[in-house]
Design a protein around this motif. Structure first.
Motif, mmCIF file in Angstrom:
data_model
loop_
_atom_site.group_PDB
_atom_site.id
_atom_site.type_symbol
_atom_site.label_atom_id
_atom_site.label_comp_id
_atom_site.label_asym_id
_atom_site.label_seq_id
_atom_site.Cartn_x
_atom_site.Cartn_y
_atom_site.Cartn_z
ATOM 1 N N ALA A 36 9.629 -22.848 31.319
ATOM 2 C CA ALA A 36 9.862 -21.735 31.015
ATOM 3 C C ALA A 36 8.237 -21.944 29.832
ATOM 4 N N ALA A 37 7.902 -22.528 29.568
ATOM 5 C CA ALA A 37 6.736 -22.450 28.262
ATOM 6 C C ALA A 37 5.133 -22.450 29.722
ATOM 7 N N ASN A 38 5.290 -23.280 30.703
ATOM 8 C CA ASN A 38 4.521 -22.485 31.887
ATOM 9 C C ASN A 38 4.216 -21.979 32.401
ATOM 10 N N LYS A 39 5.392 -21.105 32.127
ATOM 11 C CA LYS A 39 5.384 -19.769 32.688
ATOM 12 C C LYS A 39 4.799 -18.257 31.624
ATOM 13 N N ARG A 40 5.246 -19.048 30.869
ATOM 14 C CA ARG A 40 4.533 -18.227 29.239
ATOM 15 C C ARG A 40 2.804 -18.790 29.317
ATOM 16 N N LYS A 41 2.212 -19.675 29.890
ATOM 17 C CA LYS A 41 1.178 -19.733 29.388
ATOM 18 C C LYS A 41 0.440 -18.693 30.782
ATOM 19 N N TYR A 42 0.634 -19.360 31.631
ATOM 20 C CA TYR A 42 -0.427 -18.588 32.566
ATOM 21 C C TYR A 42 0.416 -17.165 32.966
ATOM 22 N N PHE A 43 0.839 -16.508 32.021
ATOM 23 C CA PHE A 43 1.360 -15.371 31.950
ATOM 24 C C PHE A 43 -0.228 -14.765 31.064
#
Length: 195
Positions: A36-43
């Motif tokens: 989830a943190a990676n998805k946020r960072k990528y976003f």
């Protein structure tokens, strides 16, 4: 006494179930927060790389990134819960198949008579009660829904397994059911008195 082949088959089935559900499949949910943190960072990286000050608002982008992360966690936690609940149903079906194959029936009344003839009272076997009472109610509640008779019985007898009218099992519950299945067959196949 049962042939060694039967004992090995039962042990292999239970160990295979445990290995597949707990060590392989359930572990796929271990990194939910990291994902989830990676998805946020990528976003955020994607939005800021293409940032247009005339049309984009930094605060909205931050909010959207937060909800991207939160949504991922929520969906994955729901999937994990579904997996745990399904695992209990699969385990109960395994128990039913094993009883039928090894003992000749999966009907409680017939099995109680068979074991009583050998001097065993199944109602005094804690592992049998976990499997044939609790796990049975869990599996039937999951299959037939929160309005079913099984769900109402489960809620009355095991309220700790219910949350907002839904079955909510934990990994600890699945381990407990697997341990009860191992212990039941250890006693039944090796002619040990049920305790």
């Amino acid at each position: 006494m049962f042939p060694e082949r039967v004992k090995l088959e039962i042990e292999s089935e239970i160990n295979g179930f445990e290995r597949t559900t707990l060590k392989r499949l359930l572990r796929s949910f271990d990194q939910i927060e990291t994902e989830a943190a990676n998805k946020r960072k990528y976003f955020l990286e994607n939005k800021f790389r293409n940032f247009n000050p005339d049309t984009d608002d930094e605060g909205c982008i931050e909010d959207n990134a937060f909800f991207e992360e939160l949504n991922h966690i929520s969906i994955e936690q729901e999937l994990k819960q579904e997996f745990l609940n399904s695992s209990a149903t699969w385990l109960f079906h395994l128990f039913e198949r094993q009883k039928k194959r090894v003992l000749g029936s999966d009907k409680t009344d017939i099995l109680k008579q068979q074991f009583a003839a050998d001097g065993y009272d199944l109602d005094t076997c804690t592992d049998w009660l976990v499997l044939n009472k609790e796990l049975r109610l869990v599996a039937n509640s999951i299959k037939h829904g929160s309005e079913s008779t099984a769900a109402k019985d489960l809620s009355a007898k095991y309220p700790n397994l219910i949350d907002n009218a839904n079955v909510r099992l934990s990994e600890t519950d699945i381990v407990r059911y697997i341990d009860a299945l191992k212990a039941f067959w250890e006693k039944a196949l090796y002619g040990k008195v049920f305790l």
